[in-house]
Design an enzyme around this catalytic site. Structure first.
Site, PDB file in Angstrom:
ATOM      1  N   ASN A   7       0.871  -1.176   0.000  1.00  0.00           N
ATOM      2  CA  ASN A   7       0.000   0.000   0.000  1.00  0.00           C
ATOM      3  C   ASN A   7       0.911   1.229   0.000  1.00  0.00           C
ATOM      4  OD1 ASN A   7      -1.817   2.037   0.437  1.00  0.00           O
ATOM      5  ND2 ASN A   7      -2.690   1.171   2.309  1.00  0.00           N
ATOM      6  N   LYS A  14       3.369   0.795   2.997  1.00  0.00           N
ATOM      7  CA  LYS A  14       3.040  -0.272   3.958  1.00  0.00           C
ATOM      8  C   LYS A  14       3.136  -1.598   3.220  1.00  0.00           C
ATOM      9  CE  LYS A  14      -0.468   2.173   6.548  1.00  0.00           C
ATOM     10  NZ  LYS A  14      -1.893   2.352   6.587  1.00  0.00           N
ATOM     11  N   ARG A  90      -2.706  -2.019  -3.320  1.00  0.00           N
ATOM     12  CA  ARG A  90      -3.956  -1.294  -3.064  1.00  0.00           C
ATOM     13  C   ARG A  90      -3.952  -0.016  -3.901  1.00  0.00           C
ATOM     14  NH1 ARG A  90      -5.117   3.209   1.253  1.00  0.00           N
ATOM     15  NH2 ARG A  90      -7.333   3.476   0.844  1.00  0.00           N
ATOM     16  N   HIS A 180     -13.170   2.764   0.370  1.00  0.00           N
ATOM     17  CA  HIS A 180     -13.163   1.674   1.369  1.00  0.00           C
ATOM     18  C   HIS A 180     -13.845   0.425   0.815  1.00  0.00           C
ATOM     19  CE1 HIS A 180     -13.247   4.911   4.776  1.00  0.00           C
ATOM     20  NE2 HIS A 180     -12.005   4.536   4.564  1.00  0.00           N
ATOM     21  N   HIS A 207     -18.039   1.345   8.056  1.00  0.00           N
ATOM     22  CA  HIS A 207     -16.575   1.396   8.228  1.00  0.00           C
ATOM     23  C   HIS A 207     -16.287   2.743   8.889  1.00  0.00           C
ATOM     24  CE1 HIS A 207     -12.292   0.743   6.733  1.00  0.00           C
ATOM     25  NE2 HIS A 207     -12.291   2.011   7.109  1.00  0.00           N
ATOM     26  N   GLY A 209     -13.658   4.839  10.911  1.00  0.00           N
ATOM     27  CA  GLY A 209     -12.274   4.986  11.379  1.00  0.00           C
ATOM     28  C   GLY A 209     -11.893   6.449  11.302  1.00  0.00           C
ATOM     29  N   ASN A 210     -10.669   6.706  10.977  1.00  0.00           N
ATOM     30  CA  ASN A 210     -10.273   8.089  10.776  1.00  0.00           C
ATOM     31  C   ASN A 210     -11.024   8.646   9.569  1.00  0.00           C
ATOM     32  OD1 ASN A 210      -8.819  10.320  11.438  1.00  0.00           O
ATOM     33  ND2 ASN A 210      -7.170   9.800  10.026  1.00  0.00           N
ATOM     34  N   ARG A 240     -12.220  15.361   8.295  1.00  0.00           N
ATOM     35  CA  ARG A 240     -13.032  15.715   7.117  1.00  0.00           C
ATOM     36  C   ARG A 240     -14.462  16.049   7.534  1.00  0.00           C
ATOM     37  NH1 ARG A 240     -11.609  10.357   3.884  1.00  0.00           N
ATOM     38  NH2 ARG A 240      -9.674  10.153   5.037  1.00  0.00           N
ATOM     39  N   GLY A 335     -11.189   1.200  12.863  1.00  0.00           N
ATOM     40  CA  GLY A 335     -10.699   1.658  14.170  1.00  0.00           C
ATOM     41  C   GLY A 335     -11.774   1.997  15.180  1.00  0.00           C
ATOM     42  N   GLY A 337     -15.296   1.726  14.651  1.00  0.00           N
ATOM     43  CA  GLY A 337     -16.372   0.729  14.584  1.00  0.00           C
ATOM     44  C   GLY A 337     -16.059  -0.523  15.386  1.00  0.00           C
ATOM     45  N   GLU A 338     -14.777  -0.927  15.374  1.00  0.00           N
ATOM     46  CA  GLU A 338     -14.386  -2.153  16.089  1.00  0.00           C
ATOM     47  C   GLU A 338     -14.112  -1.913  17.572  1.00  0.00           C
ATOM     48  OE1 GLU A 338     -11.000  -3.969  14.061  1.00  0.00           O
ATOM     49  OE2 GLU A 338     -11.961  -3.526  12.148  1.00  0.00           O
ATOM     50  N   ASN A 339     -13.831  -0.641  17.923  1.00  0.00           N
ATOM     51  CA  ASN A 339     -13.317  -0.390  19.282  1.00  0.00           C
ATOM     52  C   ASN A 339     -14.102   0.591  20.133  1.00  0.00           C
ATOM     53  OD1 ASN A 339     -10.859  -2.031  19.146  1.00  0.00           O
ATOM     54  ND2 ASN A 339     -10.317  -0.626  17.498  1.00  0.00           N
ATOM     55  N   GLU A 391      -8.412  -5.654   4.843  1.00  0.00           N
ATOM     56  CA  GLU A 391      -8.264  -5.297   3.431  1.00  0.00           C
ATOM     57  C   GLU A 391      -7.064  -6.012   2.802  1.00  0.00           C
ATOM     58  OE1 GLU A 391      -8.770  -1.552   5.312  1.00  0.00           O
ATOM     59  OE2 GLU A 391      -9.551  -0.688   3.461  1.00  0.00           O
TER      60      GLU A 391
HETATM   61  P1  ADP Z   1      -7.755   4.871   9.052  1.00  0.00           P
HETATM   62  O1  ADP Z   1      -8.927   5.508   8.374  1.00  0.00           O
HETATM   63  O2  ADP Z   1      -6.587   5.775   9.189  1.00  0.00           O
HETATM   64  O3  ADP Z   1      -7.432   3.469   8.581  1.00  0.00           O
HETATM   65  P2  ADP Z   1      -8.536   3.527  11.502  1.00  0.00           P
HETATM   66  O4  ADP Z   1      -9.539   2.599  10.954  1.00  0.00           O
HETATM   67  O5  ADP Z   1      -7.257   2.968  12.014  1.00  0.00           O
HETATM   68  O6  ADP Z   1      -8.260   4.738  10.541  1.00  0.00           O
HETATM   69  O7  ADP Z   1      -9.235   4.338  12.699  1.00  0.00           O
HETATM   70  C1  ADP Z   1      -8.614   5.327  13.419  1.00  0.00           C
HETATM   71  C2  ADP Z   1      -9.590   5.788  14.511  1.00  0.00           C
HETATM   72  O8  ADP Z   1      -9.944   4.643  15.275  1.00  0.00           O
HETATM   73  C3  ADP Z   1      -9.012   6.814  15.449  1.00  0.00           C
HETATM   74  O9  ADP Z   1      -9.979   7.821  15.705  1.00  0.00           O
HETATM   75  C4  ADP Z   1      -8.749   6.014  16.708  1.00  0.00           C
HETATM   76  O10 ADP Z   1      -8.947   6.756  17.839  1.00  0.00           O
HETATM   77  C5  ADP Z   1      -9.761   4.906  16.622  1.00  0.00           C
HETATM   78  N1  ADP Z   1      -9.217   3.712  17.274  1.00  0.00           N
HETATM   79  C6  ADP Z   1      -8.277   2.899  16.807  1.00  0.00           C
HETATM   80  N2  ADP Z   1      -7.989   1.940  17.712  1.00  0.00           N
HETATM   81  C7  ADP Z   1      -8.752   2.175  18.774  1.00  0.00           C
HETATM   82  C8  ADP Z   1      -8.921   1.559  20.031  1.00  0.00           C
HETATM   83  N3  ADP Z   1      -8.225   0.502  20.358  1.00  0.00           N
HETATM   84  N4  ADP Z   1      -9.815   2.103  20.871  1.00  0.00           N
HETATM   85  C9  ADP Z   1     -10.551   3.184  20.517  1.00  0.00           C
HETATM   86  N5  ADP Z   1     -10.450   3.799  19.333  1.00  0.00           N
HETATM   87  C10 ADP Z   1      -9.560   3.307  18.485  1.00  0.00           C
END
Ligand code: ADP
Length: 406
Positions: A7, A14, A90, A180, A207, A209-210, A240, A335, A337-339, A391
Site C-alpha cells: 500500500n 506499507k 492497493r 473503502h 466502516h 475509522g479516521n 473531514r 478503528g 467501529g471495532e473499538n 483489506e
Molecule cells: P484509518 O482511516 O486511518 O485506517 P482507523 O480505521 O485505524 O483509521 O481508525 C482510526 C480511529 O480509530 C481513530 O480515531 C482512533 O482513535 C480509533 N481507534 C483505533 N484503535 C482504537 C482503540 N483501540 N480504541 C478506541 N479507538 C480506536
C-alpha cells in the site's frame, strides 16, 4: 504461495507478506518519510520487531529496504525474493474503468495514472509503488491491483449521479465513486457467510475509522455508499467535514477570501472531529474528554463532535434501510467501529422502528477483538455484528486468484 501486499502512499509504503497456504501474516511493516528522510518499522509474526532510520529518497529505495528487511540474516523471513510469487497493490481510485482487480501491465499503469486527477495524492504514489516493485523484483513477478472503488461499481445510476448538469459527468467523470470498497466487500462477505446466503440479503456496513463510510449491500452487491466523488463525503470524520450544504463552500471562500486549495484543505484537514472539538481528530481523545464530564475543558465540544457522528451514522442506517426496503444485518468495522462500544450503543439506541436491540454485554466485549462478535440481542429483528476488517487479506486473495489463472 507467498503474496506481498503493498500500500504505497505519497510518503509511505506499507507492506505485508502473507502465506496463502493458511492466510497467515509472516511479516509486515511500514516505510515512512519517503522523500524527506526515511524510516522502516518491521514486525514479524513471532512479535520480534525492529525500526531504523534509512535515507529513502524515493519509493524504489524504500522498496529495496523492504526487500532487505524480508531477507536479512537476523530478521529475514525468506531466503530470497524469488519465494514471493506475486505482489498485490492497493489502489484508491479506479474510476469507472475498474470494477474488479486486474493483473498489472503497462496499459493498466497508464490508466491508473490517467485517473490521478480524481485522486492526485494517492494514484501517483500507487504507480510509484508499482514501478518500485518492478525495479526491485523484475518484470516476471506478477503484480495485481485491487481498487478501493471497485466494489461500488455495481451502484445504480440513481445512487452515483449528482444532480449537476449532466455534461460534468460526461466531460470530467463527476459522479459518486465511493471508497473503502475492499473493506465493505470483506465485511459484507463475512456477513453473508454468517447469514448463510447472498441472494435476498440486505446489509449495511459501517466502516468507521479516521475516514468513515457506510454502504448499503443488497444481494452481495453495493447499492449505495456514503463517500462520493472523493472520500470527503458522508459522515463526519477525523478531520473531514462529510456531507455539507455545497453553498457553505462558496460562502466561506468568499467571506475569508480562500482559494479552492485552501478551502479543500479546510474541509479535508481542519474539519470533522478536529474542527468541532477544537482539540483532536482522534476518537480516543474525544471519548476520553467525554468520560471526564463537564469538568474537562474539552467536554462540550468533544460531546458535540461525537454526537454529530452518531447522528450521521444513524441517518445513513435509516436511509439505507429505506432504500433497500429492509435490513437483515448491520456491521461495524475499522478503528472506531471495532473499538468503540459507546459509539455503537449511541448509534443503535432508539432504533425500535427497525426492530434493533443491542446486547449491552456483548457490545462492551467487542473491543480490540480479532474475532467477529454478534452484539445484537437474541430477539433483535436485525443482526448487528462487529467484524474486524482485513483489506490486506482481500488484496492477497485477489492476487492469488488472478495469478493462479495465468
Ligand atoms: P484509518 O482511516 O486511518 O485506517 P482507523 O480505521 O485505524 O483509521 O481508525 C482510526 C480511529 O480509530 C481513530 O480515531 C482512533 O482513535 C480509533 N481507534 C483505533 N484503535 C482504537 C482503540 N483501540 N480504541 C478506541 N479507538 C480506536
Amino acid at each position: 504461495m507467498k503474496v506481498l501486499v503493498v500500500n504505497a502512499g505519497s510518503s509511505s509504503l506499507k507492506y505485508q507478506l502473507v502465506d496463502m497456504t493458511d492466510e497467515s501474516v509472516i511479516a509486515k511493516g511500514i516505510c515512512e518519510r519517503i522523500g524527506t528522510a526515511g524510516n522502516i518499522s518491521h514486525k514479524l509474526a513471532d512479535g520480534r520487531k525492529f525500526e531504523k532510520d534509512v535515507p529513502m529518497p524515493d519509493h524504489t529505495v524504500a522498496f529495496s529496504c523492504v526487500v532487505e528487511a524480508l531477507t536479512n540474516k537476523e530478521f529475514g523471513v525468506i531466503e530470497s525474493m524469488q519465494e514471493i510469487s506475486a505482489v498485490g497493490h492497493r489502489i484508491v481510485q479506479g474510476g469507472s474503468l475498474f470494477s474488479h482487480s486486474v493483473l498489472v501491465d503497462e496499459d493498466v499503469i497508464q490508466k491508473i495514472e490517467g485517473l490521478a486527477e480524481l485522486a492526485p495524492l494517492h494514484n501517483m504514489a500507487h504507480v510509484q509503488g508499482i514501478r518500485a516493485c518492478i525495479a526491485c523484483m523484475g518484470k516476471d513477478v506478477p503484480q495485481v491491483v485491487v481498487f478501493d472503488t471497485a466494489f461500488h461499481q455495481t451502484m445504480p445510476q440513481t445512487s452515483y449521479m449528482y444532480a449537476v448538469p449532466y455534461e460534468y459527468y460526461e466531460k470530467y467523470g463527476v459522479r459518486r465513486y465511493g471508497f473503502h470498497g475492499t473493506s465493505h466487500r470483506y465485511v459484507s462477505g463475512v456477513m453473508t457467510d454468517i447469514l448463510g446466503k447472498v441472494e435476498g440479503t440486505k446489509i449495511i456496513t459501517c466502516h468507521i475509522g479516521n475516514g468513515s463510510s457506510i454502504t448499503a449491500v443488497k444481494d452481495g452487491k453495493c447499492m449505495d455508499t456514503s463517500m462520493g466523488f472523493t472520500p470527503l463525503a458522508g459522515v463526519e470524520m477525523g478531520t473531514r467535514c462529510g456531507d455539507i450544504d455545497p453553498s457553505v463552500v462558496t460562502f466561506i471562500m468568499k467571506k475569508d477570501g480562500l482559494s479552492p486549495d485552501q478551502m479543500n484543505e479546510l474541509m479535508n484537514k481542519k474539519s470533522g472531529f478536529f474542527g468541532i472539538s477544537k482539540f483532536s481528530s482522534d476518537s480516543r481523545d474525544i471519548e476520553d474528554a467525554i468520560s471526564h464530564g463537564e469538568k474537562d475543558a474539552h467536554y462540550k465540544q468533544a460531546k458535540l463532535a461525537q454526537d454529530i457522528l452518531c447522528q450521521g451514522i444513524k441517518k445513513y442506517i435509516g436511509s439505507y434501510a429505506a432504500e433497500m426496503n429492509g435490513v437483515d444485518a448491520i456491521v461495524f468495522t475499522a478503528g472506531i467501529g471495532e473499538n468503540s462500544p459507546a459509539l455503537r450503543a449511541e448509534v443503535l439506541s432508539d432504533l425500535d422502528v427497525l426492530g434493533i436491540k443491542i446486547d449491552p454485554k456483548m457490545n462492551e466485549k467487542a473491543f480490540r477483538q480479532s474475532e467477529n462478535i454478534c452484539i445484537s440481542a437474541p430477539d433483535s429483528k436485525v443482526l448487528v455484528y462487529v467484524i474486524p476488517t482485513n483489506e490486506e487479506l482481500v488484496i492477497a486473495r485477489d492476487t492469488k486468484e488472478i495469478v493462479e489463472k495465468l
